[in-house]
Motif scaffolding. Structure first.
Motif, PDB file in Angstrom:
ATOM      1  N   VAL A   8       0.838  -1.201   0.000  1.00  0.00           N
ATOM      2  CA  VAL A   8       0.000   0.000   0.000  1.00  0.00           C
ATOM      3  C   VAL A   8       0.872   1.250   0.000  1.00  0.00           C
ATOM      4  CG1 VAL A   8      -1.724   1.324   1.281  1.00  0.00           C
ATOM      5  CG2 VAL A   8      -1.936  -1.160   1.136  1.00  0.00           C
ATOM      6  N   VAL A   9       1.915   1.269   0.825  1.00  0.00           N
ATOM      7  CA  VAL A   9       2.822   2.427   0.865  1.00  0.00           C
ATOM      8  C   VAL A   9       3.450   2.654  -0.506  1.00  0.00           C
ATOM      9  CG1 VAL A   9       4.974   3.325   1.831  1.00  0.00           C
ATOM     10  CG2 VAL A   9       3.287   2.240   3.336  1.00  0.00           C
ATOM     11  N   HIS A  10       3.888   1.574  -1.165  1.00  0.00           N
ATOM     12  CA  HIS A  10       4.502   1.703  -2.485  1.00  0.00           C
ATOM     13  C   HIS A  10       3.502   2.234  -3.507  1.00  0.00           C
ATOM     14  CE1 HIS A  10       7.083   0.855  -5.904  1.00  0.00           C
ATOM     15  NE2 HIS A  10       6.079   0.175  -6.472  1.00  0.00           N
ATOM     16  N   ALA A  11       2.271   1.725  -3.468  1.00  0.00           N
ATOM     17  CA  ALA A  11       1.247   2.180  -4.411  1.00  0.00           C
ATOM     18  C   ALA A  11       0.970   3.669  -4.245  1.00  0.00           C
ATOM     19  CB  ALA A  11      -0.032   1.374  -4.222  1.00  0.00           C
ATOM     20  N   ILE A  12       0.968   4.137  -3.010  1.00  0.00           N
ATOM     21  CA  ILE A  12       0.714   5.559  -2.757  1.00  0.00           C
ATOM     22  C   ILE A  12       1.889   6.409  -3.225  1.00  0.00           C
ATOM     23  CG2 ILE A  12       0.414   7.275  -0.912  1.00  0.00           C
ATOM     24  CD1 ILE A  12      -2.087   5.633  -1.606  1.00  0.00           C
ATOM     25  N   ARG A  13       3.085   5.954  -2.964  1.00  0.00           N
ATOM     26  CA  ARG A  13       4.266   6.734  -3.366  1.00  0.00           C
ATOM     27  C   ARG A  13       4.402   6.845  -4.875  1.00  0.00           C
ATOM     28  NH1 ARG A  13       8.719   4.261   0.967  1.00  0.00           N
ATOM     29  NH2 ARG A  13       8.047   5.545   2.756  1.00  0.00           N
ATOM     30  N   THR A  14       4.008   5.801  -5.582  1.00  0.00           N
ATOM     31  CA  THR A  14       4.175   5.787  -7.039  1.00  0.00           C
ATOM     32  C   THR A  14       2.920   6.213  -7.781  1.00  0.00           C
ATOM     33  OG1 THR A  14       3.612   3.418  -7.072  1.00  0.00           O
ATOM     34  CG2 THR A  14       5.949   4.005  -6.938  1.00  0.00           C
ATOM     35  N   GLY A  15       1.783   6.314  -7.090  1.00  0.00           N
ATOM     36  CA  GLY A  15       0.541   6.741  -7.728  1.00  0.00           C
ATOM     37  C   GLY A  15       0.149   5.862  -8.891  1.00  0.00           C
ATOM     38  N   GLN A  16       0.013   4.579  -8.644  1.00  0.00           N
ATOM     39  CA  GLN A  16      -0.198   3.618  -9.722  1.00  0.00           C
ATOM     40  C   GLN A  16      -1.573   3.718 -10.371  1.00  0.00           C
ATOM     41  OE1 GLN A  16       0.735  -0.242  -8.135  1.00  0.00           O
ATOM     42  NE2 GLN A  16       2.852   0.285  -7.644  1.00  0.00           N
ATOM     43  N   THR A  17      -2.586   4.126  -9.617  1.00  0.00           N
ATOM     44  CA  THR A  17      -3.951   4.203 -10.152  1.00  0.00           C
ATOM     45  C   THR A  17      -4.586   5.528  -9.733  1.00  0.00           C
ATOM     46  OG1 THR A  17      -5.063   3.244  -8.223  1.00  0.00           O
ATOM     47  CG2 THR A  17      -4.153   1.699  -9.852  1.00  0.00           C
ATOM     48  N   GLU A  18      -5.732   5.823 -10.334  1.00  0.00           N
ATOM     49  CA  GLU A  18      -6.458   7.040  -9.959  1.00  0.00           C
ATOM     50  C   GLU A  18      -6.864   6.995  -8.494  1.00  0.00           C
ATOM     51  OE1 GLU A  18     -10.489   9.509 -11.285  1.00  0.00           O
ATOM     52  OE2 GLU A  18      -9.684   7.928 -12.553  1.00  0.00           O
ATOM     53  N   ALA A  19      -7.269   5.801  -8.002  1.00  0.00           N
ATOM     54  CA  ALA A  19      -7.655   5.667  -6.592  1.00  0.00           C
ATOM     55  C   ALA A  19      -6.461   5.935  -5.680  1.00  0.00           C
ATOM     56  CB  ALA A  19      -8.205   4.271  -6.334  1.00  0.00           C
ATOM     57  N   ASP A  20      -5.277   5.462  -6.074  1.00  0.00           N
ATOM     58  CA  ASP A  20      -4.072   5.721  -5.283  1.00  0.00           C
ATOM     59  C   ASP A  20      -3.774   7.215  -5.213  1.00  0.00           C
ATOM     60  OD1 ASP A  20      -3.779   2.966  -5.041  1.00  0.00           O
ATOM     61  OD2 ASP A  20      -2.350   2.819  -6.695  1.00  0.00           O
ATOM     62  N   LEU A  21      -3.913   7.898  -6.339  1.00  0.00           N
ATOM     63  CA  LEU A  21      -3.639   9.342  -6.377  1.00  0.00           C
ATOM     64  C   LEU A  21      -4.624  10.107  -5.514  1.00  0.00           C
ATOM     65  CD1 LEU A  21      -2.837   9.767 -10.176  1.00  0.00           C
ATOM     66  CD2 LEU A  21      -1.222   9.965  -8.271  1.00  0.00           C
ATOM     67  N   PHE A  22      -5.908   9.689  -5.532  1.00  0.00           N
ATOM     68  CA  PHE A  22      -6.911  10.337  -4.699  1.00  0.00           C
ATOM     69  C   PHE A  22      -6.577  10.138  -3.220  1.00  0.00           C
ATOM     70  CE2 PHE A  22     -10.728   9.826  -2.088  1.00  0.00           C
ATOM     71  CZ  PHE A  22     -11.317  11.074  -2.245  1.00  0.00           C
ATOM     72  N   ALA A  23      -6.153   8.917  -2.867  1.00  0.00           N
ATOM     73  CA  ALA A  23      -5.866   8.614  -1.459  1.00  0.00           C
ATOM     74  C   ALA A  23      -4.619   9.320  -0.966  1.00  0.00           C
ATOM     75  CB  ALA A  23      -5.715   7.105  -1.281  1.00  0.00           C
ATOM     76  N   LYS A  24      -3.724   9.684  -1.877  1.00  0.00           N
ATOM     77  CA  LYS A  24      -2.418  10.225  -1.472  1.00  0.00           C
ATOM     78  C   LYS A  24      -2.544  11.497  -0.643  1.00  0.00           C
ATOM     79  CE  LYS A  24       2.225  10.927  -3.281  1.00  0.00           C
ATOM     80  NZ  LYS A  24       3.084  10.753  -4.480  1.00  0.00           N
ATOM     81  N   GLU A  25      -3.588  12.302  -0.885  1.00  0.00           N
ATOM     82  CA  GLU A  25      -3.708  13.544  -0.125  1.00  0.00           C
ATOM     83  C   GLU A  25      -3.947  13.294   1.360  1.00  0.00           C
ATOM     84  OE1 GLU A  25      -7.230  16.035  -0.715  1.00  0.00           O
ATOM     85  OE2 GLU A  25      -8.092  14.386  -1.882  1.00  0.00           O
TER      86      GLU A  25
END
Length: 306
Positions: free
Chosen positions: A105-122
């Motif tokens: 999960v941490v890696h997905a957030i750092r790399t912004g792999q999907t639109e959902a990941d990018l939304f969650a990053k904030e």
């Protein structure tokens, strides 16, 4: 545990003023929202007395429904009643065959792999009420391991905070900082939630604050007390694109179930306070709040006669 419960909810807020108020401007964040598949809001009505000339209802940045209103005539009290009917469905994300690890999960957030990941990053950054700090990360690292299932790790941290902190309504107030609550190891649901969010974000995991209601059950043989239920707060953690946001309650050491009814989400309490505003005049103010959460007795199906 039932798979679905429907509730009638009434949240009444009354301000009484020692002197007349000439003008008041307010925002309400009290409307439950449909969050498929776990929550369905069947209906919601907002009643305000005195009646405002206009109420503007709109979504905020986080998707919460806001009622903004102004009263520009003299009044000595303000009563806001929000009546809703909400269906809560039991969801068990632990049954999923593909639960990511904390590191994934941490890696997905750092790399912004999907639109959902990018939304969650904030929701991984500091917010007005919740700082990021090494001591929050160190506290969480005793429980949360990179290779652990994200759900198991967050549930164990939820239980650890519940066990390590003392629930004490006299230890803190609405203005208490997250750092102070962490040092005190005491507080209420707002404090428990802010601390857990600070721990998760400090590890790089997106977490957000949830406001809502908690059904309280009377002791065996005792009647349910009307108006004795409570507003509540808990946390939601991003568990990857497939699972999305999963809620946990550090005050009660559990993943939320059908006794929890979510209303609003945000970065911290400042984003979702139920009622905020300003008044001109008023003198001394007295506040009274009543919340009633009542399960709806749905009719049972009757089969054809034998």
């Amino acid at each position: 545990m039932p798979r679905s419960v429907t509730y009638d909810i009434v949240h009444e807020t009354k301000y009484t003023y020692s002197e007349p108020v000439a003008v008041c401007l307010n925002q309400l964040r009290m409307r439950p929202q449909t969050r498929s598949p776990s929550v369905v809001c069947n209906q919601c009505t907002v009643t305000i007395e005195p009646v405002p000339a206009k109420v503007d209802t709109h979504p905020d940045y986080f998707g919460n429904i806001v009622d903004s209103f102004a009263i520009e005539s003299h009044h000595e009290s303000l009563v806001v009643k929000v009546a809703s009917q909400v269906q809560v469905n039991a969801i068990n994300p632990f049954e999923s065959p593909n639960i990511p690890t904390v590191a994934e999960v941490v890696h997905a957030i750092r790399t912004g792999q999907t639109e959902a990941d990018l939304f969650a990053k904030e929701y991984v950054f500091a917010s007005p009420r919740i700082p990021l700090a090494g001591h929050f990360a160190e506290y969480a690292k005793t429980i949360v391991n990179d290779g652990s299932s994200i759900l198991d790790a967050v549930l164990q941290l939820t239980k650890h905070i519940h066990d390590d902190f003392r629930y004490d309504s006299t230890a803190t107030d609405v203005s208490t900082t997250t750092q102070s609550a962490f040092e005190l190891k005491a507080g209420v649901c707002q404090d428990f939630s802010h601390v857990q969010i600070a721990c998760l974000r400090s590890l790089g995991l997106p977490a957000r604050y949830v406001s809502g209601y908690l059904r309280t059950l009377p002791p065996p043989g005792k009647p349910r007390l009307i108006g004795n239920d409570e507003s509540h707060a808990w946390i939601s953690v991003y568990a990857g694109e497939a699972l999305g946001w999963i809620d946990f309650d550090p005050t009660n050491a559990c993943q939320i179930g059908v006794d929890h009814i979510p209303v609003c989400v945000g970065r911290d309490y400042d984003d979702i306070s139920p009622m905020r505003g300003i008044v001109l005049g008023g003198g001394h103010t007295t506040l009274a709040v009543k919340v009633d959460v009542a399960p709806v007795e749905l009719p049972t199906e009757v089969g054809p006669p034998a």
